[in-house]
Design a protein around this motif. Structure first.
Motif, PDB file in Angstrom:
ATOM      1  N   PHE A  25       0.823  -1.210   0.000  1.00 42.06           N
ATOM      2  CA  PHE A  25       0.000   0.000   0.000  1.00 42.06           C
ATOM      3  C   PHE A  25       0.854   1.257   0.000  1.00 42.06           C
ATOM      4  CE2 PHE A  25       1.004  -0.333   4.478  1.00 42.06           C
ATOM      5  CZ  PHE A  25       1.068   0.987   4.906  1.00 42.06           C
ATOM      6  N   ILE A  26       2.035   1.175   0.643  1.00 38.16           N
ATOM      7  CA  ILE A  26       2.864   2.376   0.751  1.00 38.16           C
ATOM      8  C   ILE A  26       3.424   2.790  -0.610  1.00 38.16           C
ATOM      9  CG2 ILE A  26       5.083   1.256   1.286  1.00 38.16           C
ATOM     10  CD1 ILE A  26       5.402   3.534   3.439  1.00 38.16           C
ATOM     11  N   PHE A  27       3.520   1.836  -1.536  1.00 42.83           N
ATOM     12  CA  PHE A  27       4.005   2.185  -2.874  1.00 42.83           C
ATOM     13  C   PHE A  27       2.908   2.834  -3.706  1.00 42.83           C
ATOM     14  CE2 PHE A  27       6.833  -1.257  -1.465  1.00 42.83           C
ATOM     15  CZ  PHE A  27       8.004  -0.525  -1.458  1.00 42.83           C
ATOM     16  N   ASP A  28       1.654   2.555  -3.399  1.00 43.36           N
ATOM     17  CA  ASP A  28       0.561   3.306  -4.010  1.00 43.36           C
ATOM     18  C   ASP A  28       0.616   4.765  -3.556  1.00 43.36           C
ATOM     19  OD1 ASP A  28      -0.448   1.056  -5.326  1.00 43.36           O
ATOM     20  OD2 ASP A  28      -1.661   0.477  -3.593  1.00 43.36           O
ATOM     21  N   LEU A  29       0.941   4.962  -2.281  1.00 48.25           N
ATOM     22  CA  LEU A  29       1.100   6.320  -1.764  1.00 48.25           C
ATOM     23  C   LEU A  29       2.309   6.997  -2.405  1.00 48.25           C
ATOM     24  CD1 LEU A  29       0.412   5.691   2.035  1.00 48.25           C
ATOM     25  CD2 LEU A  29      -1.190   6.478   0.285  1.00 48.25           C
ATOM     26  N   LEU A  30       3.369   6.225  -2.638  1.00 50.61           N
ATOM     27  CA  LEU A  30       4.559   6.777  -3.289  1.00 50.61           C
ATOM     28  C   LEU A  30       4.238   7.258  -4.699  1.00 50.61           C
ATOM     29  CD1 LEU A  30       7.607   7.324  -3.512  1.00 50.61           C
ATOM     30  CD2 LEU A  30       7.898   4.913  -4.160  1.00 50.61           C
ATOM     31  N   LYS A  31       3.428   6.507  -5.427  1.00 50.82           N
ATOM     32  CA  LYS A  31       3.055   6.916  -6.781  1.00 50.82           C
ATOM     33  C   LYS A  31       2.367   8.283  -6.769  1.00 50.82           C
ATOM     34  CE  LYS A  31       2.592   2.200  -8.543  1.00 50.82           C
ATOM     35  NZ  LYS A  31       1.658   1.134  -8.992  1.00 50.82           N
ATOM     36  N   ASN A  32       1.524   8.510  -5.775  1.00 49.88           N
ATOM     37  CA  ASN A  32       0.872   9.808  -5.652  1.00 49.88           C
ATOM     38  C   ASN A  32       1.891  10.895  -5.323  1.00 49.88           C
ATOM     39  OD1 ASN A  32      -1.645   8.608  -6.089  1.00 49.88           O
ATOM     40  ND2 ASN A  32      -2.000   8.283  -3.911  1.00 49.88           N
ATOM     41  N   GLU A  33       2.835  10.559  -4.452  1.00 51.91           N
ATOM     42  CA  GLU A  33       3.864  11.518  -4.057  1.00 51.91           C
ATOM     43  C   GLU A  33       4.727  11.916  -5.249  1.00 51.91           C
ATOM     44  OE1 GLU A  33       5.624  14.085  -1.473  1.00 51.91           O
ATOM     45  OE2 GLU A  33       3.944  12.747  -1.000  1.00 51.91           O
ATOM     46  N   ILE A  34       5.113  10.939  -6.065  1.00 55.90           N
ATOM     47  CA  ILE A  34       5.934  11.218  -7.237  1.00 55.90           C
ATOM     48  C   ILE A  34       5.143  12.033  -8.261  1.00 55.90           C
ATOM     49  CG2 ILE A  34       7.114  10.169  -9.198  1.00 55.90           C
ATOM     50  CD1 ILE A  34       7.796   7.804  -7.413  1.00 55.90           C
ATOM     51  N   ALA A  35       3.878  11.723  -8.414  1.00 56.30           N
ATOM     52  CA  ALA A  35       3.040  12.417  -9.402  1.00 56.30           C
ATOM     53  C   ALA A  35       2.926  13.908  -9.107  1.00 56.30           C
ATOM     54  CB  ALA A  35       1.651  11.784  -9.447  1.00 56.30           C
ATOM     55  N   ASP A  36       3.091  14.281  -7.848  1.00 56.29           N
ATOM     56  CA  ASP A  36       2.973  15.685  -7.448  1.00 56.29           C
ATOM     57  C   ASP A  36       4.263  16.466  -7.658  1.00 56.29           C
ATOM     58  OD1 ASP A  36       0.345  15.337  -6.708  1.00 56.29           O
ATOM     59  OD2 ASP A  36       0.809  14.931  -4.600  1.00 56.29           O
ATOM     60  N   GLN A  37       5.351  15.781  -8.056  1.00 54.10           N
ATOM     61  CA  GLN A  37       6.650  16.443  -8.205  1.00 54.10           C
ATOM     62  C   GLN A  37       6.860  16.913  -9.638  1.00 54.10           C
ATOM     63  OE1 GLN A  37       8.101  16.997  -5.356  1.00 54.10           O
ATOM     64  NE2 GLN A  37       6.621  15.636  -4.355  1.00 54.10           N
ATOM     65  N   THR A  38       7.484  18.067  -9.770  1.00 50.24           N
ATOM     66  CA  THR A  38       7.796  18.585 -11.103  1.00 50.24           C
ATOM     67  C   THR A  38       9.053  17.932 -11.670  1.00 50.24           C
ATOM     68  OG1 THR A  38       9.029  20.424 -10.092  1.00 50.24           O
ATOM     69  CG2 THR A  38       6.696  20.796 -10.646  1.00 50.24           C
ATOM     70  N   GLU A  39       9.949  17.472 -10.787  1.00 49.95           N
ATOM     71  CA  GLU A  39      11.175  16.807 -11.227  1.00 49.95           C
ATOM     72  C   GLU A  39      10.984  15.294 -11.190  1.00 49.95           C
ATOM     73  OE1 GLU A  39      14.970  18.331  -9.779  1.00 49.95           O
ATOM     74  OE2 GLU A  39      13.842  19.862  -8.690  1.00 49.95           O
ATOM     75  N   SER A  40      11.692  14.603 -12.067  1.00 54.15           N
ATOM     76  CA  SER A  40      11.567  13.145 -12.127  1.00 54.15           C
ATOM     77  C   SER A  40      12.561  12.475 -11.198  1.00 54.15           C
ATOM     78  CB  SER A  40      11.803  12.657 -13.563  1.00 54.15           C
ATOM     79  OG  SER A  40      13.123  12.942 -13.974  1.00 54.15           O
ATOM     80  N   PHE A  41      12.141  11.341 -10.659  1.00 57.26           N
ATOM     81  CA  PHE A  41      13.010  10.490  -9.855  1.00 57.26           C
ATOM     82  C   PHE A  41      13.218   9.207 -10.654  1.00 57.26           C
ATOM     83  CE2 PHE A  41      11.523  13.523  -6.882  1.00 57.26           C
ATOM     84  CZ  PHE A  41      12.428  13.559  -5.835  1.00 57.26           C
ATOM     85  N   ASP A  42      14.434   9.038 -11.184  1.00 55.96           N
ATOM     86  CA  ASP A  42      14.660   7.928 -12.114  1.00 55.96           C
ATOM     87  C   ASP A  42      15.467   6.787 -11.525  1.00 55.96           C
ATOM     88  OD1 ASP A  42      17.153   9.076 -11.958  1.00 55.96           O
ATOM     89  OD2 ASP A  42      17.313   9.571 -14.087  1.00 55.96           O
ATOM     90  N   THR A  43      15.861   6.903 -10.246  1.00 52.38           N
ATOM     91  CA  THR A  43      16.685   5.874  -9.602  1.00 52.38           C
ATOM     92  C   THR A  43      16.065   5.471  -8.272  1.00 52.38           C
ATOM     93  OG1 THR A  43      18.704   6.793 -10.581  1.00 52.38           O
ATOM     94  CG2 THR A  43      18.980   5.302  -8.712  1.00 52.38           C
ATOM     95  N   LEU A  44      16.041   4.170  -7.998  1.00 52.43           N
ATOM     96  CA  LEU A  44      15.617   3.652  -6.693  1.00 52.43           C
ATOM     97  C   LEU A  44      16.727   2.781  -6.135  1.00 52.43           C
ATOM     98  CD1 LEU A  44      12.212   2.375  -5.507  1.00 52.43           C
ATOM     99  CD2 LEU A  44      14.193   0.889  -5.181  1.00 52.43           C
ATOM    100  N   VAL A  45      17.056   2.988  -4.872  1.00 53.25           N
ATOM    101  CA  VAL A  45      18.109   2.222  -4.196  1.00 53.25           C
ATOM    102  C   VAL A  45      17.493   1.493  -3.012  1.00 53.25           C
ATOM    103  CG1 VAL A  45      20.288   2.343  -2.941  1.00 53.25           C
ATOM    104  CG2 VAL A  45      19.894   3.875  -4.882  1.00 53.25           C
ATOM    105  N   GLU A  46      17.623   0.181  -2.991  1.00 55.71           N
ATOM    106  CA  GLU A  46      17.125  -0.609  -1.865  1.00 55.71           C
ATOM    107  C   GLU A  46      18.290  -0.969  -0.945  1.00 55.71           C
ATOM    108  OE1 GLU A  46      14.472  -4.562  -0.720  1.00 55.71           O
ATOM    109  OE2 GLU A  46      15.361  -4.427  -2.725  1.00 55.71           O
ATOM    110  N   ILE A  47      18.173  -0.588   0.314  1.00 57.63           N
ATOM    111  CA  ILE A  47      19.177  -0.908   1.322  1.00 57.63           C
ATOM    112  C   ILE A  47      18.834  -2.264   1.927  1.00 57.63           C
ATOM    113  CG2 ILE A  47      20.328  -0.145   3.430  1.00 57.63           C
ATOM    114  CD1 ILE A  47      20.589   1.746   1.000  1.00 57.63           C
ATOM    115  N   GLY A  48      19.722  -3.243   1.767  1.00 57.99           N
ATOM    116  CA  GLY A  48      19.439  -4.595   2.248  1.00 57.99           C
ATOM    117  C   GLY A  48      18.490  -5.306   1.318  1.00 57.99           C
ATOM    118  N   THR A  49      18.915  -5.528   0.095  1.00 59.23           N
ATOM    119  CA  THR A  49      18.012  -6.068  -0.932  1.00 59.23           C
ATOM    120  C   THR A  49      17.697  -7.546  -0.747  1.00 59.23           C
ATOM    121  OG1 THR A  49      17.618  -6.077  -3.323  1.00 59.23           O
ATOM    122  CG2 THR A  49      19.829  -6.714  -2.592  1.00 59.23           C
TER     123      THR A  49
END
Length: 285
Positions: free
Chosen positions: A104-128
């Protein structure tokens, strides 16, 4: 009252049976208890009833450790040298726990990203870990160009590279998270952790978040356990958590101390309702 007495009777009986099995099968008990963390997280699905009883008895007998530095060093050594067995044992947790309870938190993240004017093109997972979550996120966020999974275990990273060789957007790196951030981190990045920050000392975690904050615009999502006894509104500092043990951190406070603002905070009962899973979404802009 009747149900409580029944529960106490069952616990007493299983404890007695477990201790008896440990006594008469010392070789099997040593095999089950060869590593503290593996014992605590052993996947019951693949164990016989006798092994489950023995495991429960052995977990109850684990000695208490109070020295935080010793705990952190022991946990770090495990994740570098012995983690692959645990990742294999608990792989079904991705389907049974993570997908239905945490996405569910990634659905919230999609909304958060959609509100940004700049793009976020990299995701880093700590402890993959076994890489399953990173692979899932590559499908959930098709606009991400790079998804980087960092883990302390060189063996697991090599397994992941082979396992996901068909997904060229995934990168797996065996390195300490702080060192990677110092050398390769940059802004417009989403950071994510799932039950990994619990192994940082409080001072290490604060230093790590401080370092991440200096990179530029950052969005951070973390899903981490907290002890049910840890009242985050009144207890600022970290406490011991579980039988491994690891650390129950005050994540909202640590993020705020590092200069982040929270865009999400929630907690859910976890592990039979005796502990909490904490969900934090933070950003520094």
């Amino acid at each position: 009252m009747k149900n409580r007495l029944k529960s106490l009777l069952i616990r007493s009986l299983t404890a007695t049976l477990g201790n008896f099995l440990v006594f008469i099968q010392p070789k099997k008990a040593r095999e089950l208890a060869k590593n503290r963390i593996t014992l605590v997280h052993k996947n019951k699905k693949h164990m016989s009833i006798a092994e489950r009883l023995m495991r429960a008895a052995l977990v109850r007998k684990l000695e208490k450790i109070d020295d935080y530095n010793t705990i952190a060093e022991s946990n770090r050594d495990f994740w570098i040298n012995n983690a692959t067995e645990l990742f294999e044992e608990t792989e079904d947790g991705f389907e049974t726990n993570f997908l239905p309870k945490s996405t569910f938190i990634f659905d919230l993240l999609k909304n958060e990203i959609a509100d940004q004017t700049e793009s976020f093109d990299t995701l880093v997972e700590i402890g993959t870990g076994n890489g399953n979550t990173l692979n899932y996120l590559s499908s959930a966020f098709p606009a991400l160009k790079r998804l980087i999974g960092i883990d302390l275990s060189p063996d697991q990273i090599e397994i992941n590279k082979r396992k996901f060789k068909g997904n060229n957007r995934l990168e797996f790196v065996a390195e300490d998270a702080m060192e990677w951030v110092k050398e390769h981190g940059h802004g417009n990045t989403i950071f994510f952790s799932n039950e990994s920050l619990e192994y940082f000392l409080e001072t290490q975690l604060q230093g790590f978040l401080n370092e991440v904050n200096q990179l530029g615009k950052i969005i951070f999502i973390t899903i981490e356990p907290n002890g049910h006894y840890h009242d985050l509104s009144t207890t600022p500092h970290s406490q011991l958590y579980g039988n491994e043990p690891s650390f129950s951190h005050n994540y909202p406070l640590l993020f705020k101390n590092a200069g982040f603002k929270l865009w999400h905070f929630s907690q859910k009962p976890w592990i039979g309702g005796f502990d909490m899973q904490t969900f934090v979404g933070a950003k520094n802009f």
